[in-house]
Design a protein around this motif. Structure first.
Motif, PDB file in Angstrom:
ATOM      1  N   ASP A   1     110.421  23.656   7.997  1.00 33.17           N
ATOM      2  CA  ASP A   1     108.983  23.113   8.546  1.00 33.17           C
ATOM      3  C   ASP A   1     108.610  21.717   7.567  1.00 33.17           C
TER       4      ASP A   1
ATOM      5  N   ARG B   1     108.645  17.647   8.905  1.00 31.45           N
ATOM      6  CA  ARG B   1     107.572  16.753   8.808  1.00 31.45           C
ATOM      7  C   ARG B   1     107.867  15.576   8.023  1.00 31.45           C
TER       8      ARG B   1
ATOM      9  N   ALA C   1     111.167  14.532  14.654  1.00 25.16           N
ATOM     10  CA  ALA C   1     110.089  14.535  15.606  1.00 25.16           C
ATOM     11  C   ALA C   1     109.536  13.725  16.261  1.00 25.16           C
TER      12      ALA C   1
ATOM     13  N   VAL D   1     104.888  21.769  14.895  1.00 31.51           N
ATOM     14  CA  VAL D   1     105.862  22.232  13.741  1.00 31.51           C
ATOM     15  C   VAL D   1     105.544  23.847  13.680  1.00 31.51           C
TER      16      VAL D   1
ATOM     17  N   LEU E   1     110.948  22.145  18.151  1.00 29.31           N
ATOM     18  CA  LEU E   1     109.878  22.178  17.327  1.00 29.31           C
ATOM     19  C   LEU E   1     108.656  21.299  17.658  1.00 29.31           C
ATOM     20  N   SER E   2     109.107  20.244  18.251  1.00 29.11           N
ATOM     21  CA  SER E   2     107.855  19.232  18.728  1.00 29.11           C
ATOM     22  C   SER E   2     107.160  19.911  19.681  1.00 29.11           C
TER      23      SER E   2
ATOM     24  N   GLY F   1     106.478  24.260  18.457  1.00 27.38           N
ATOM     25  CA  GLY F   1     105.921  24.648  17.308  1.00 27.38           C
ATOM     26  C   GLY F   1     104.786  25.806  17.380  1.00 27.38           C
TER      27      GLY F   1
END
Length: 329
Positions: A44, A48, A56, A62, A94-95, A98
């Motif tokens: 994670d 970021r 991302a 996330v 994830l985008s 999340g």
């Protein structure tokens, strides 16, 4: 509306902000889950910070893991119902999916019923670590009963999971950590041997443990120059599975050793398991059996509340943890 932590720019914990987003009804193959707990992962942080293998799409969600209760199900969902307690498997985007949220929609393929033996916190911290460890130890390293298997970064959640999975397979786990203060706890977790690299010579200690039999496999999260020493101790047809790059050093390829001993040196990512339905189901059965029987037991280092998400991120970044960091809602 759902409360969702997102970042609109890359950076440290301060870039995470709580956004209110419209939560539509789940699509036919989705389930809507009210989140109870969220498992945090080093991936994670890397995501970021733009240091991860995935990139991302800003503004980005996330989070790889969570546990919760189903609120609604789509028309095509067959094995889940409203009110079911579930774990969320690591999603592939994830985008989009999340898990840092109090409620979310997720495709049914990323859900598993929560074992009744686990708390919400434990259930949120299972699948990233155990899927990663299962794929590396069982599928890639192919360990079997009586094998010596080396596990680096052993006090991490994945390291602890790898120790437990190696034991469930009948192998002999050798844990590697930096300092001696974690030795006793790693032994309590099931490590047959522990090497503290700040306090003892890694190569000498590993050679003394494995003896003439040698090392069958290594599950390495570090990389760097130590890879050459691991390759030296691996026996003929040994397997070196590298799933992380914690070392700032360049990682050499042990070419002559690999040729002379017919070694397999393989990069590994947990998503390999999720992309193959047969492997995913095999892993789920293995892990669920271990969770129910108690041979697999999540280890939680610290718990934060949902409004402490930035503090939880700082803790995850700066502390030498022993196990998982979890956020509860």
């Amino acid at each position: 509306m759902a409360n969702v932590y997102r970042f609109h720019r890359l950076g440290g914990p301060e870039v995470l902000q709580l956004d209110q987003l419209v939560l539509p009804p789940p699509s036919p193959d989705e389930v809507q889950v009210r989140i109870k707990a969220i498992g945090l992962n080093r991936a994670d942080i890397m995501f970021r910070n733009d240091e991860y293998i995935l990139k991302a799409a800003l503004p980005s969600r996330v989070g790889y893991e969570a546990s919760g209760e189903i609120v609604r199900v789509g028309n095509n969902v067959k094995h889940f119902s409203s009110g079911d307690a579930v774990c969320i498997l690591p999603p592939d985007d994830l985008s989009l999916y999340g898990t840092y949220a109090d409620e979310m929609n997720i495709a049914q393929q990323f859900l598993v019923h929560k074992p009744t033996t686990l708390s919400w916190e434990e259930a949120s911290s299972v699948w990233m670590q155990y899927l990663t460890a299962w794929g590396g130890i069982i599928r890639a390293a192919r360990v079997k009963k009586g094998d010596f298997v080396l596990i680096t970064a052993a006090s991490s959640s994945v390291g602890i999971a790898a120790i437990q999975i190696a034991l469930q397979a009948g192998a002999i786990p050798i844990a590697v950590t930096l300092t001696s203060d974690k030795k006793d706890t790693l032994r309590e977790m099931g490590a047959a041997h522990v090497i503290a690299t700040d306090d003892e010579d890694f190569f000498e200690a590993l050679t003394a443990i494995t003896g003439p039999e040698g090392l069958a496999a290594a599950f390495d999260a570090v990389g760097g120059a130590q890879v050459m020493q691991i390759a030296q101790v691996l026996r003929r047809f040994g397997r070196l599975i590298i799933h992380g790059a914690l070392s700032p050093e360049a990682t050499p390829f042990p070419l002559k050793l690999a040729i002379r001993k017919s070694l397999a040196v393989e990069g590994y990512l947990f998503a390999e398991v999720l992309r193959h339905p047969e492997q995913r189901e095999e892993a789920k059965r293995f892990i669920l059996n271990g969770l129910v029987s108690g041979t697999l037991k999540p280890c939680i280092d610290a718990v934060f509340s949902f409004d402490e998400m930035q503090e939880a991120q700082r803790y995850l970044e700066k502390h030498r943890r022993f196990g998982k960091v979890v956020v509860t809602i």
